[in-house]
Design a protein around this motif. Structure first.
Motif, short mmCIF file in Angstrom:
data_model
loop_
_atom_site.label_atom_id
_atom_site.label_comp_id
_atom_site.label_asym_id
_atom_site.label_seq_id
_atom_site.Cartn_x
_atom_site.Cartn_y
_atom_site.Cartn_z
N GLN A 37 0.87 -1.17 0.00
CA GLN A 37 0.00 0.00 0.00
C GLN A 37 0.91 1.23 0.00
OE1 GLN A 37 -2.02 0.76 3.68
NE2 GLN A 37 -3.54 2.06 2.71
N VAL A 38 0.81 2.03 -1.03
CA VAL A 38 1.63 3.24 -1.15
C VAL A 38 0.77 4.43 -0.74
CG1 VAL A 38 2.91 4.73 -2.71
CG2 VAL A 38 3.04 2.25 -2.98
N LEU A 39 1.25 5.18 0.24
CA LEU A 39 0.54 6.36 0.70
C LEU A 39 1.06 7.62 0.01
CD1 LEU A 39 0.54 5.39 4.45
CD2 LEU A 39 -1.30 5.10 2.81
N THR B 24 13.57 5.20 4.96
CA THR B 24 13.98 4.11 5.84
C THR B 24 13.00 2.96 5.67
OG1 THR B 24 14.89 5.65 7.45
CG2 THR B 24 14.41 3.43 8.23
N ALA B 25 13.53 1.77 5.44
CA ALA B 25 12.71 0.58 5.29
C ALA B 25 12.91 -0.32 6.51
CB ALA B 25 13.08 -0.18 4.02
N PHE C 259 6.52 -5.00 6.09
CA PHE C 259 7.41 -3.90 5.73
C PHE C 259 6.76 -2.56 6.03
CE2 PHE C 259 8.47 -7.39 2.99
CZ PHE C 259 9.84 -7.33 2.85
N LYS C 260 7.59 -1.58 6.37
CA LYS C 260 7.15 -0.19 6.47
C LYS C 260 8.26 0.68 5.92
CE LYS C 260 3.92 -0.45 10.23
NZ LYS C 260 3.46 0.08 11.49
N MET C 261 7.91 1.64 5.10
CA MET C 261 8.85 2.62 4.57
C MET C 261 8.42 4.00 5.06
SD MET C 261 9.31 -0.12 2.46
CE MET C 261 7.93 -0.18 1.41
N ALA D 8 4.88 3.92 2.72
CA ALA D 8 4.28 2.70 2.21
C ALA D 8 4.40 1.61 3.26
CB ALA D 8 4.96 2.26 0.92
N GLN D 9 3.54 0.63 3.15
CA GLN D 9 3.59 -0.55 4.00
C GLN D 9 3.17 -1.75 3.19
OE1 GLN D 9 1.03 0.28 7.28
NE2 GLN D 9 -0.79 0.52 6.03
N GLY D 10 3.56 -2.91 3.64
CA GLY D 10 3.20 -4.08 2.87
C GLY D 10 3.61 -5.36 3.56
#
Length: 93
Positions: free
Chosen positions: A39-41, A51-52, A72-74, A83-85
């Motif tokens: 999911q890209v915010l 930062t990932a 994952f969280k960026m 983003a998160q995924g």
């Protein structure tokens, strides 16, 4: 082509995969990338620090195969979520 001052949105997927490769440097051969959801915010800006973070959210055995669920969280330099995924892999062992 991204708008001026904005990095390509696909860069976040590249960063997610790079985090995976850096954290799990010793993977047994034969693993399978089973699924991925992202999911890209917000797309990063050009030259912005991203930062990932990655962590294992679960693991289980299904049909005699080992599955791992990675989350994952960026974030940007101020900690704002970009983003998160998640990624599910079949872990060969």
């Amino acid at each position: 082509v991204p708008p001026a001052g904005q990095a390509p949105i696909g860069l976040l997927t590249v960063l997610m995969m790079r985090a995976y490769m850096n954290v799990l440097t010793r993977r047994p051969p034969g693993g399978i990338h089973a699924s991925q959801l992202q999911q890209v915010l917000r797309a990063p800006r050009a030259n912005e620090t991203v930062t990932a973070a990655i962590h294992c959210a679960g693991k289980e055995i299904r049909r005699e195969r080992r599955y791992i669920d990675l989350q994952f969280k960026m974030t940007d330099a101020s900690g704002q979520l970009l983003a998160q995924g998640r990624m599910d892999s079949i872990w060969a062992a």
